[in-house]
Design a protein around this motif. Structure first.
Motif, PDB file in Angstrom:
ATOM      1  N   THR A   1       9.885 -12.122 -20.347  1.00 14.89           N
ATOM      2  CA  THR A   1      10.447 -11.059 -19.527  1.00 14.89           C
ATOM      3  C   THR A   1       9.442 -10.682 -18.451  1.00 14.89           C
ATOM      4  O   THR A   1       8.267 -10.447 -18.753  1.00 14.89           O
ATOM      5  CB  THR A   1      10.782  -9.818 -20.380  1.00 14.89           C
ATOM      6  N   VAL A   2       9.899 -10.639 -17.218  1.00 20.81           N
ATOM      7  CA  VAL A   2       9.031 -10.266 -16.092  1.00 20.81           C
ATOM      8  C   VAL A   2       9.099  -8.758 -15.934  1.00 20.81           C
ATOM      9  O   VAL A   2      10.166  -8.194 -15.678  1.00 20.81           O
ATOM     10  CB  VAL A   2       9.486 -10.953 -14.788  1.00 20.81           C
ATOM     11  N   ASN A   3       7.979  -8.099 -16.091  1.00 19.01           N
ATOM     12  CA  ASN A   3       7.957  -6.644 -16.010  1.00 19.01           C
ATOM     13  C   ASN A   3       6.682  -6.197 -15.305  1.00 19.01           C
ATOM     14  O   ASN A   3       5.580  -6.552 -15.718  1.00 19.01           O
ATOM     15  CB  ASN A   3       8.043  -6.022 -17.410  1.00 19.01           C
ATOM     16  N   VAL A   4       6.837  -5.429 -14.234  1.00 22.70           N
ATOM     17  CA  VAL A   4       5.689  -4.951 -13.458  1.00 22.70           C
ATOM     18  C   VAL A   4       5.711  -3.424 -13.439  1.00 22.70           C
ATOM     19  O   VAL A   4       6.698  -2.810 -13.019  1.00 22.70           O
ATOM     20  CB  VAL A   4       5.726  -5.491 -12.012  1.00 22.70           C
ATOM     21  N   ALA A   5       4.635  -2.812 -13.896  1.00 19.73           N
ATOM     22  CA  ALA A   5       4.537  -1.352 -13.892  1.00 19.73           C
ATOM     23  C   ALA A   5       4.187  -0.856 -12.493  1.00 19.73           C
ATOM     24  O   ALA A   5       3.563  -1.567 -11.705  1.00 19.73           O
ATOM     25  CB  ALA A   5       3.472  -0.903 -14.888  1.00 19.73           C
ATOM     26  N   THR A   6       4.590   0.365 -12.182  1.00 24.14           N
ATOM     27  CA  THR A   6       4.296   0.958 -10.881  1.00 24.14           C
ATOM     28  C   THR A   6       3.621   2.312 -11.069  1.00 24.14           C
ATOM     29  O   THR A   6       3.579   2.857 -12.172  1.00 24.14           O
ATOM     30  CB  THR A   6       5.579   1.144 -10.053  1.00 24.14           C
ATOM     31  N   LEU A   7       3.116   2.859  -9.968  1.00 23.01           N
ATOM     32  CA  LEU A   7       2.397   4.129 -10.031  1.00 23.01           C
ATOM     33  C   LEU A   7       3.262   5.339  -9.710  1.00 23.01           C
ATOM     34  O   LEU A   7       2.783   6.473  -9.755  1.00 23.01           O
ATOM     35  CB  LEU A   7       1.212   4.089  -9.050  1.00 23.01           C
ATOM     36  N   ALA A   8       4.535   5.103  -9.391  1.00 24.26           N
ATOM     37  CA  ALA A   8       5.402   6.222  -9.015  1.00 24.26           C
ATOM     38  C   ALA A   8       5.477   7.237 -10.156  1.00 24.26           C
ATOM     39  O   ALA A   8       5.523   6.878 -11.337  1.00 24.26           O
ATOM     40  CB  ALA A   8       6.797   5.709  -8.675  1.00 24.26           C
ATOM     41  N   VAL A   9       5.494   8.508  -9.802  1.00 23.64           N
ATOM     42  CA  VAL A   9       5.462   9.576 -10.799  1.00 23.64           C
ATOM     43  C   VAL A   9       6.837   9.824 -11.398  1.00 23.64           C
ATOM     44  O   VAL A   9       7.006   9.844 -12.623  1.00 23.64           O
ATOM     45  CB  VAL A   9       4.891  10.870 -10.175  1.00 23.64           C
ATOM     46  N   GLU A  10       7.854  10.015 -10.555  1.00 24.26           N
ATOM     47  CA  GLU A  10       9.188  10.328 -11.054  1.00 24.26           C
ATOM     48  C   GLU A  10       9.777   9.127 -11.780  1.00 24.26           C
ATOM     49  O   GLU A  10       9.690   7.993 -11.313  1.00 24.26           O
ATOM     50  CB  GLU A  10      10.114  10.741  -9.910  1.00 24.26           C
ATOM     51  N   PRO A  11      10.401   9.347 -12.943  1.00 21.83           N
ATOM     52  CA  PRO A  11      10.879   8.219 -13.768  1.00 21.83           C
ATOM     53  C   PRO A  11      11.916   7.331 -13.077  1.00 21.83           C
ATOM     54  O   PRO A  11      11.868   6.108 -13.214  1.00 21.83           O
ATOM     55  CB  PRO A  11      11.466   8.906 -15.009  1.00 21.83           C
ATOM     56  N   GLU A  12      12.866   7.929 -12.342  1.00 20.16           N
ATOM     57  CA  GLU A  12      13.906   7.116 -11.700  1.00 20.16           C
ATOM     58  C   GLU A  12      13.317   6.251 -10.578  1.00 20.16           C
ATOM     59  O   GLU A  12      13.657   5.078 -10.432  1.00 20.16           O
ATOM     60  CB  GLU A  12      15.030   8.002 -11.149  1.00 20.16           C
TER      61      GLU A  12
ATOM     62  N   GLU B   1       0.830  -1.208   0.000  1.00 21.62           N
ATOM     63  CA  GLU B   1       0.000   0.000   0.000  1.00 21.62           C
ATOM     64  C   GLU B   1       0.865   1.259   0.000  1.00 21.62           C
ATOM     65  O   GLU B   1       0.553   2.246  -0.675  1.00 21.62           O
ATOM     66  CB  GLU B   1      -0.929  -0.001   1.215  1.00 21.62           C
ATOM     67  N   GLN B   2       1.949   1.232   0.761  1.00 20.40           N
ATOM     68  CA  GLN B   2       2.871   2.368   0.780  1.00 20.40           C
ATOM     69  C   GLN B   2       3.516   2.559  -0.585  1.00 20.40           C
ATOM     70  O   GLN B   2       3.628   3.682  -1.096  1.00 20.40           O
ATOM     71  CB  GLN B   2       3.959   2.141   1.832  1.00 20.40           C
ATOM     72  N   LEU B   3       3.957   1.467  -1.196  1.00 23.73           N
ATOM     73  CA  LEU B   3       4.683   1.553  -2.464  1.00 23.73           C
ATOM     74  C   LEU B   3       3.777   1.888  -3.639  1.00 23.73           C
ATOM     75  O   LEU B   3       4.247   2.363  -4.674  1.00 23.73           O
ATOM     76  CB  LEU B   3       5.412   0.236  -2.737  1.00 23.73           C
ATOM     77  N   GLU B   4       2.484   1.625  -3.511  1.00 23.29           N
ATOM     78  CA  GLU B   4       1.561   1.908  -4.607  1.00 23.29           C
ATOM     79  C   GLU B   4       1.132   3.364  -4.651  1.00 23.29           C
ATOM     80  O   GLU B   4       0.498   3.794  -5.615  1.00 23.29           O
ATOM     81  CB  GLU B   4       0.328   1.003  -4.503  1.00 23.29           C
ATOM     82  N   ALA B   5       1.486   4.136  -3.633  1.00 25.65           N
ATOM     83  CA  ALA B   5       1.144   5.566  -3.638  1.00 25.65           C
ATOM     84  C   ALA B   5       2.005   6.284  -4.684  1.00 25.65           C
ATOM     85  O   ALA B   5       3.229   6.129  -4.690  1.00 25.65           O
ATOM     86  CB  ALA B   5       1.381   6.173  -2.264  1.00 25.65           C
ATOM     87  N   PRO B   6       1.417   7.060  -5.586  1.00 24.69           N
ATOM     88  CA  PRO B   6       2.193   7.737  -6.635  1.00 24.69           C
ATOM     89  C   PRO B   6       3.280   8.660  -6.082  1.00 24.69           C
ATOM     90  O   PRO B   6       4.310   8.862  -6.713  1.00 24.69           O
ATOM     91  CB  PRO B   6       1.132   8.527  -7.410  1.00 24.69           C
ATOM     92  N   ASP B   7       3.043   9.235  -4.904  1.00 24.34           N
ATOM     93  CA  ASP B   7       3.996  10.189  -4.327  1.00 24.34           C
ATOM     94  C   ASP B   7       4.749   9.589  -3.139  1.00 24.34           C
ATOM     95  O   ASP B   7       5.145  10.314  -2.211  1.00 24.34           O
ATOM     96  CB  ASP B   7       3.282  11.465  -3.899  1.00 24.34           C
ATOM     97  N   VAL B   8       4.968   8.274  -3.150  1.00 19.52           N
ATOM     98  CA  VAL B   8       5.691   7.640  -2.053  1.00 19.52           C
ATOM     99  C   VAL B   8       7.065   8.305  -1.909  1.00 19.52           C
ATOM    100  O   VAL B   8       7.764   8.513  -2.907  1.00 19.52           O
ATOM    101  CB  VAL B   8       5.833   6.123  -2.302  1.00 19.52           C
ATOM    102  N   PRO B   9       7.462   8.706  -0.689  1.00 18.52           N
ATOM    103  CA  PRO B   9       8.768   9.352  -0.492  1.00 18.52           C
ATOM    104  C   PRO B   9       9.911   8.463  -0.979  1.00 18.52           C
ATOM    105  O   PRO B   9       9.847   7.230  -0.901  1.00 18.52           O
ATOM    106  CB  PRO B   9       8.830   9.555   1.023  1.00 18.52           C
ATOM    107  N   ASP B  10      10.963   9.081  -1.496  1.00 16.92           N
ATOM    108  CA  ASP B  10      12.078   8.334  -2.072  1.00 16.92           C
ATOM    109  C   ASP B  10      12.699   7.350  -1.077  1.00 16.92           C
ATOM    110  O   ASP B  10      12.980   6.201  -1.425  1.00 16.92           O
ATOM    111  CB  ASP B  10      13.152   9.300  -2.585  1.00 16.92           C
ATOM    112  N   MET B  11      12.926   7.800   0.148  1.00 19.41           N
ATOM    113  CA  MET B  11      13.565   6.922   1.126  1.00 19.41           C
ATOM    114  C   MET B  11      12.670   5.726   1.445  1.00 19.41           C
ATOM    115  O   MET B  11      13.142   4.591   1.572  1.00 19.41           O
ATOM    116  CB  MET B  11      13.913   7.675   2.406  1.00 19.41           C
ATOM    117  N   VAL B  12      11.375   5.962   1.570  1.00 22.37           N
ATOM    118  CA  VAL B  12      10.422   4.878   1.843  1.00 22.37           C
ATOM    119  C   VAL B  12      10.437   3.883   0.690  1.00 22.37           C
ATOM    120  O   VAL B  12      10.477   2.664   0.894  1.00 22.37           O
ATOM    121  CB  VAL B  12       9.007   5.441   2.060  1.00 22.37           C
ATOM    122  N   ALA B  13      10.421   4.396  -0.534  1.00 25.93           N
ATOM    123  CA  ALA B  13      10.432   3.527  -1.707  1.00 25.93           C
ATOM    124  C   ALA B  13      11.708   2.694  -1.758  1.00 25.93           C
ATOM    125  O   ALA B  13      11.665   1.488  -2.027  1.00 25.93           O
ATOM    126  CB  ALA B  13      10.304   4.370  -2.980  1.00 25.93           C
ATOM    127  N   ALA B  14      12.848   3.327  -1.494  1.00 27.26           N
ATOM    128  CA  ALA B  14      14.135   2.629  -1.569  1.00 27.26           C
ATOM    129  C   ALA B  14      14.224   1.494  -0.560  1.00 27.26           C
ATOM    130  O   ALA B  14      14.660   0.379  -0.881  1.00 27.26           O
ATOM    131  CB  ALA B  14      15.280   3.614  -1.362  1.00 27.26           C
TER     132      ALA B  14
END
Length: 209
Positions: A138-149, A24-37
């Motif tokens: 090829t295993v590929n899963v899209a995410t909702l994060a906004v920033e490309p990196e 749930e945290q990772l699916e948020a489009p604006d998840v903070p960078d540190m949280v995502a990492a």
């Protein structure tokens, strides 16, 4: 019962509720960078652990705790990556991606300043990731994060998670097939023994007449 320590929190197994909360945290489009990492790598490390544990003859909680305690052979993510590769649970390409996820996670966790995914060094690490394949696909899963990196990092983490899930399902199916083969072999032996006994009784009856 011993009083829990802070380090025990980092070794606690990921429950279904924990997994849902992390996703749930990772699916948020604006998840903070540190949280995502950190959380993205947490899911990946959990999958590596499961890939290793399914290969161990003794994989109960007590033994796993001894393996992963601060002095155990699997005390860090790097050690688990090495063992998983040595056991043949994944190929070199997956290993390389795992090291990249680990390095990015460590950079965010230990940086003395706020780090972001658009940092040149982080971007350079992400460019070294390679496609993750399972069989011919090829295993590929899209995410909702906004920033490309950040999106690229979470895509790698999610793809690795799915890769290990598919491998786990494969392992379970192989075990089920082996169990079924053993059951069929046992059934054949039981029928063979029963027929031998019947033949022996038949011969005994015939000789007594």
């Amino acid at each position: 019962m011993p009083k829990p320590k802070l380090r025990d929190l980092s070794r606690r197994e990921l429950s279904e509720e924990d997994y849902i909360a992390v996703v749930e945290q990772l699916e948020a489009p604006d998840v903070p960078d540190m949280v995502a990492a950190i959380l993205g790598a947490t899911l990946v490390e959990h999958q590596v652990e499961q890939a290793i544990r399914i290969q161990l003859k003794q994989a109960d909680a007590s033994m796993w705790g001894r393996l992963t305690d601060p002095t155990g052979p699997l005390r860090d993510f790097s050690s688990k990556i090495v063992l998983g590769h040595a056991l043949g649970r994944y190929e070199q390409e997956v290993t390389n991606n795992l090291y990249i996820v680990r390095d990015i996670r460590n950079a965010f966790a230990h940086a003395r300043t706020l780090l972001s995914f658009d940092h040149p060094t982080v971007k350079a690490a992400l460019r070294r990731t390679t496609p993750i394949r399972h069989g011919r696909k090829t295993v590929n899963v899209a995410t909702l994060a906004v920033e490309p990196e950040k999106r690229a990092y979470l895509s790698v983490c999610s793809s690795l998670f799915l890769f290990f899930h598919l491998k786990f399902v494969e392992s379970i199916k192989r075990r089920e097939r082996r169990l079924q083969e053993k059951e069929e072999e046992l059934e054949f032996l039981q029928k063979f023994i029963a027929s031998m006994k019947a033949a022996k009784q038949s011969r005994s009856s015939a000789s007594g007449m």
